[in-house]
Design an enzyme around this catalytic site. Structure first.
Site, short mmCIF file in Angstrom:
data_model
loop_
_atom_site.label_atom_id
_atom_site.label_comp_id
_atom_site.label_asym_id
_atom_site.label_seq_id
_atom_site.Cartn_x
_atom_site.Cartn_y
_atom_site.Cartn_z
N HIS A 68 0.82 -1.23 0.00
CA HIS A 68 0.00 0.00 0.00
C HIS A 68 0.86 1.28 0.00
CE1 HIS A 68 -2.93 3.03 0.94
NE2 HIS A 68 -2.43 3.20 2.15
N HIS A 92 3.71 6.96 5.35
CA HIS A 92 2.51 7.64 5.84
C HIS A 92 1.70 6.87 6.86
CE1 HIS A 92 0.17 5.40 2.76
NE2 HIS A 92 -0.87 5.66 3.54
N GLU A 96 0.78 5.75 12.54
CA GLU A 96 -0.57 5.33 12.91
C GLU A 96 -0.63 3.83 13.21
OE1 GLU A 96 -3.41 5.94 9.84
OE2 GLU A 96 -5.08 5.27 11.06
N ASP A 97 0.00 3.05 12.35
CA ASP A 97 -0.24 1.60 12.41
C ASP A 97 0.91 0.78 12.97
OD1 ASP A 97 -2.67 2.07 11.27
OD2 ASP A 97 -2.02 1.67 9.22
N ASP A 159 -3.22 8.38 -1.41
CA ASP A 159 -3.65 7.33 -0.48
C ASP A 159 -5.07 6.90 -0.82
OD1 ASP A 159 -3.53 5.78 1.99
OD2 ASP A 159 -4.76 7.36 2.91
N ASP A 278 -20.31 17.36 -24.29
CA ASP A 278 -18.91 16.94 -24.20
C ASP A 278 -18.79 15.44 -23.96
OD1 ASP A 278 -20.00 17.05 -21.69
OD2 ASP A 278 -18.34 18.13 -20.76
MN MN Z 1 -2.85 4.69 3.87
#
Ligand code: MN
Length: 508
Positions: A68, A92, A96-97, A159, A278
């Site tokens: 990811h 990133h 957090e993880d 993301d 269009d």
């Molecule tokens: Mn992410």
């Protein structure tokens, strides 16, 4: 190499897997090397570090988690993001993880990258009683954070693109829906306001696919049927190139169909498929502006234009800096065809939007980009206004969703400049959105030179001028009914409250 020595240990500790992983990153590293060879070593270092941190973590698809952040960094490399942004893309999710501390990132990668990672990271150490409350707080943090560093939202967009591309693996259908809704209401319009049209169109169609699978399939099949008329397309490209060539104007012509969600919106508004102006889009790229106007002339000689749809976005660029000449012509069998005529520079702006600066050979591209964003894009000002007037995170998200990112129509302001306002707005909304300090003194409104009532609904290309008077009677309860935008309603409520206008029994 210093980094390599330090990280040789990590490669070693991941063992066999580490070697494979290094090869997995080759697509990213090659893309980065193609435009910024100096960034390769540190990107490699960030990658190996993220591999180590996310090892033994898996996505719902069963793939290693590192796929990811690697995909996010690769999307960023495709728009030529700078070194810090690519590294932050790789890192990133570490704060957090994983068990990663800010100090650790600071020591290894320095303050610029660490601040980007922090900006993207959810506010996990605050207490929220549910996911929505959490999301609102997080979104507010990310959006307001753009004024300090726009790269944060660009990483967030990359993301989101990857999460949407892999949304089929999310087992919880309700979460699929919520993610798609947030994407179509918040992230796609942000991409548009930043001029990142490629990202916008993809985010819209991916969300549409999950929100309305039947509608999606139906329109995909319908578009395919119309697309089969592709011999017309080749004929048109050949005709236009020939006429331009005969006049010594050299062009590159590309063709695409309107995106599925765009077609869906037109159909929902009652436009039949053969009246979508269009549906067929030709990009005609010419080497300079003079040739754009000349090409317009030759194309109009070849195919009759429908004057209703002509737009000169070169003379008056869109607020997101998009420039082009747009003309819709009657092609073979009177089929409507849109021609977007522009220079290669304008083409770059249309594709990369605000990240266009990363494609120019300039030093400090990110600083120039930030400055342009804060001063020349209305998005940031609107978000700061929303941040100031919102009483809660939920309020903030509502204002942003409806007033800042909702459907817009083009209008001319007091100075005659082209700008935009939320669809359905009235002069009261216009006053509060643009002149919040004096809007309470609104006395009269002139639209296209004629005085109108406050409940007039603003139409596309109206030219609006407001007149204020210190002795004007000020907002009344009726204004609350007339106002459409959350921003105006909020300000009127505040005013009425301060004047004690019998609002004690009301729910506010
Ligand atoms: Mn992410």
């Amino acid at each position: 190499m210093k980094y390599f020595d330090r990280y040789a240990k990590i490669v070693y500790s991941i063992g066999e897997k580490g070697v494979i992983m290094e090869r997995d990153a080759s697509v990213l590293l090659n893309k980065v090397a193609a435009y910024n060879i100096l960034a390769v070593e540190i990107v490699k270092k960030a990658y190996l570090y993220a591999c180590e941190k996310h090892k033994n973590q898996y996505r719902e698809s069963g793939e290693a988690y590192i796929t990811h952040p690697l995909a996010v960094a690769t999307i960023l490399a495709e728009i030529h993001a700078d070194m810090a942004t690519i590294c932050a893309g790789l890192l990133h999710d570490t704060l957090e993880d994983t068990k990663t501390s800010e100090e650790e990132l600071l020591n290894l990668f320095g303050p610029e990258i660490t601040n980007l990672v922090k900006g993207v990271t959810n506010i996990t150490n605050m207490n929220f009683y549910d996911k929505t409350t959490f999301n609102n707080a997080n979104l507010r943090k990310v959006l307001v954070g753009m004024s300090k560093d726009i790269r944060i939202i660009i990483i967030k967009l990359a993301d989101r693109i990857h999460n949407m591309r892999t949304l089929e693996y999310k087992k919880d259908i309700r979460k699929q829906q919520l993610k798609s809704q947030e994407t179509i209401k918040i992230y796609a319009p942000i991409a548009e306001q930043l001029g990142l049209y490629g990202l916008k169109l993809e985010l819209e169609d991916l969300s549409f696919m999950y929100l309305n699978p039947d509608g999606y399939k139906e329109i995909r099949d319908l578009r395919l049927k119309w697309q089969d008329a592709s011999t017309i397309k080749d004929e048109i490209i050949a005709n236009i190139s020939r006429v331009l060539n005969d006049n010594y104007i050299f062009s590159t012509i590309k063709f695409r169909m309107k995106n599925l969600y765009g077609i869906y919106k037109n159909l929902m508004n009652g436009t039949s498929i053969d009246n979508i102006h269009d549906l067929f889009i030709f990009n005609i790229i010419l080497d300079n502006i003079d040739n754009c106007y000349l090409a317009l002339k030759y194309i109009h000689e070849l195919y009759k234009p429908n004057p209703i749809f002509f737009k000169d976005y070169i003379a008056q660029p869109k607020p997101n800096h998009y420039e082009s000449l747009h003309t819709t012509v009657f092609g073979p069998d009177d089929k409507l065809m849109q021609m977007q005529i522009r220079t290669p520079e304008m083409e770059q702006m249309a594709r990369y939007g605000i990240t266009y600066y990363w494609h120019q050979d300039v030093d400090y591209a990110s600083i120039i980009m930030q400055d342009a964003f804060n001063k020349q894009y209305p998005l940031m000002q609107s978000i700061l206004v929303a941040n100031k007037s919102a009483k809660s995170n939920a309020d903030f998200v509502q204002i942003v969703e409806e007033d800042v990112l909702g459907e817009k129509i083009p209008i001319y302001n007091n100075k005659g400049e082209l700008t935009e306002i939320a669809q359905g707005s009235t002069p009261i909304d216009y006053a509060y959105l643009n002149f919040s300090r004096v809007a309470n003194h609104l006395a009269a409104v002139i639209v296209n030179g004629v005085a109108v009532n406050f409940d007039y609904v603003i139409k596309p290309y109206d030219k609006i001028r407001i007149i204020t008077d210190i002795n004007a009677p000020g907002p009344t309860k009726e204004w609350l009914e007339i106002a459409k935008t959350a921003t105006a309603k909020q300000k009127i409520k505040e005013y009425l409250k301060s004047k004690g206008h019998g609002l004690t029994r009301s729910p506010w």
